[in-house]
Design an enzyme around this catalytic site. Structure first.
Site, PDB file in Angstrom:
ATOM      1  N   ASP A  26       2.752  -4.246  -0.233  1.00  0.00           N
ATOM      2  CA  ASP A  26       1.908  -3.103   0.128  1.00  0.00           C
ATOM      3  C   ASP A  26       1.283  -3.414   1.488  1.00  0.00           C
ATOM      4  O   ASP A  26       0.544  -4.389   1.623  1.00  0.00           O
ATOM      5  CB  ASP A  26       0.832  -2.940  -0.962  1.00  0.00           C
ATOM      6  CG  ASP A  26      -0.079  -1.743  -0.714  1.00  0.00           C
ATOM      7  OD1 ASP A  26      -0.026  -1.162   0.387  1.00  0.00           O
ATOM      8  OD2 ASP A  26      -0.854  -1.411  -1.626  1.00  0.00           O
ATOM      9  N   GLU A 122       4.869   0.936   0.826  1.00  0.00           N
ATOM     10  CA  GLU A 122       5.007   0.112  -0.376  1.00  0.00           C
ATOM     11  C   GLU A 122       6.473   0.013  -0.793  1.00  0.00           C
ATOM     12  O   GLU A 122       7.161   1.022  -0.865  1.00  0.00           O
ATOM     13  CB  GLU A 122       4.208   0.729  -1.543  1.00  0.00           C
ATOM     14  CG  GLU A 122       2.716   0.741  -1.282  1.00  0.00           C
ATOM     15  CD  GLU A 122       1.912   1.309  -2.447  1.00  0.00           C
ATOM     16  OE1 GLU A 122       2.437   1.359  -3.577  1.00  0.00           O
ATOM     17  OE2 GLU A 122       0.758   1.692  -2.206  1.00  0.00           O
TER      18      GLU A 122
HETATM   19 MG   LIG Z   1      -1.174   0.140   1.634  1.00  0.00          MG
END
Ligand SMILES: [Mg+2]
Length: 430
Positions: A26, A122
């Site tokens: 992420d 992500e």
């Molecule tokens: Mg993020």
């Protein structure tokens, strides 16, 4: 089935009780980090990114410096300015985010195949064989973080989560930022999960949290102790049971959905809200849907229009027609839908417009199978005109040629970054 596949993967040689099957990455404060990457003068400063330059919109990203001062995604620009004197505000650059996204994917791909792109910032990767042991998995994560910093941009930090299920890996990625690397081992569960709030798991939004609370579940400990059937009850469906398995470290079966619609939406800046301008925006969004249909090789058999009025009222209308990818026919339909909705507005001002093409079929499919009438055949002259328009816009930039009056829409009409779909580069010129 998913369980069986996983059992096969877990070669006894690589079983040490950790069962680390997923690595989830992420990017931290992604849009704001991209801005800082491209503009060295604003590095180490509080930065927010906004969809349009207006005091009445919200931040769609905040740099870690802004977050430290209490401004986050969703904070209204006006409030953010008051909170942080000297706040840097930058308008979103979706085409740039996609460009960097592709560079990031390429770097990850050097280390481990990307299994699923979950959003613009992500991705999820499956760990295989010896990668499922903790030390190699951690080394892999650090390598990915380093490669992105060295080869894409020094501001582009990523947090990584490593865990037995994708849900847990995503949750782990969220636990330490920026540049975090968190491992949740099967044999230590629930472990660090107990320190979270129940709504910090993907899949538990505001309404699910309320349902859980109503069922007496306030803490992760209580969540953890629910049975699969109780979760099914609370979720009112199989999703609850799936959540139980994912929470306890086993991926539920994934259901891949086929593309069933194409959507373009826009939140209007103040000056576009009067109905006569807003109608122009609806037409532009419809034309964009048309060019995207043609580029993807689809036709649609219906259109849906959603308007949110300035008074908060939500209006919608839909229509079916003979399948087409002819923007002119779609514009006629969109004008009809506009008329139906506009007369129900409380005041002639529109805040948000979403146009969706329904009933998609591949352009090559025979159009008479399901009773589509022959007048659904597109006008040949229209179609050659439209493909010439599409080509010109691809070459000279979007809006080089538009159908009808030109409506200025702050740089981008439809190629925004949704959370579940990464635009393709050509969309930025449609
Ligand atoms: Mg993020």
């Amino acid at each position: 089935m998913a369980q069986n596949a996983d059992m096969k993967e877990l070669d006894p040689r690589w079983r040490d009780g950790g069962d680390l099957r997923w690595l989830y990455l992420d990017m931290n404060s992604y849009f704001a980090s991209c801005a800082q990457q491209d503009e060295p003068a604003i590095r180490n400063r509080p930065v927010i990114v906004v969809p349009v330059m207006s005091d009445y919109t919200c931040a769609i990203a905040a740099s870690k410096e802004a977050k430290a001062l209490g401004v986050k995604t969703g904070t209204q620009v006006k409030e953010a300015r008051e909170r942080i004197p000297g706040l840097v505000i930058r308008e979103a650059r979706p085409d740039r985010y996609v460009d960097l996204h592709n560079q990031i994917l390429a770097q990850i791909d050097h280390v481990i195949p990307v299994e699923k792109v979950c959003s613009i910032d992500e991705v999820a990767c499956r760990l295989m064989g010896p990668q499922q042991l903790e030390a190699p998995a951690r080394a892999l994560g650090h390598r990915i973080q380093r490669r992105i910093l060295e080869n894409v941009g020094e501001c582009l930090t990523a947090s990584i989560g490593i865990a037995p299920s994708r849900l847990l890996a995503k949750t782990a990625a969220d636990m330490k930022k920026p540049l975090g690397l968190t491992v949740l081992r099967q044999d230590e569960l629930p472990g660090a999960l107990l320190e979270l709030e129940i709504d910090e798991f993907a899949g538990i939004g505001r309404s699910m949290k309320a349902r859980l609370n109503a069922a007496g579940v306030e803490t992760v400990r209580q969540l953890w102790e629910l049975s699969p059937s109780r979760m099914r009850q609370i979720w009112r469906g199989i999703m609850g049971e799936n959540f139980w398995y994912a929470l306890h470290g086993t991926d539920p079966l994934e259901i891949e959905t086929h593309r069933a619609s194409i959507t373009h939406g826009h939140v209007l800046a103040q000056e576009l809200r009067p109905a006569e301008h807003a109608r122009g925006v609806a037409r532009r969004l419809t034309a964009k849907c048309g060019s995207r249909l043609r580029r993807m090789g689809y036709k649609c058999g219906g259109l849906h229009l959603y308007l949110r009025g300035a008074g908060g009222e939500r209006l919608e209308a839909a229509t079916r027609f003979a399948v087409t990818s002819d923007s002119f026919r779609m514009l006629e339909a969109s004008d009809d839908l506009w008329a139906q909705c506009a007369r129900r507005l409380k005041a002639p001002r529109v805040k948000q417009i979403v146009v969706t093409c329904l009933h998609l079929i591949e352009a090559g499919a025979k159009p008479d199978l399901f009773g589509w009438t022959p007048d659904g055949e597109e006008d040949g002259r229209h179609m050659s005109l439209l493909s010439a328009l599409d080509a010109l816009n691809q070459k000279f930039g979007k809006d080089a040629i538009t159908i009808g009056p030109r409506t200025k829409m702050h740089g981008f009409v439809g190629a925004k970054i949704a959370f579940n779909r990464i635009p393709e580069q050509p969309e930025f010129w449609e």
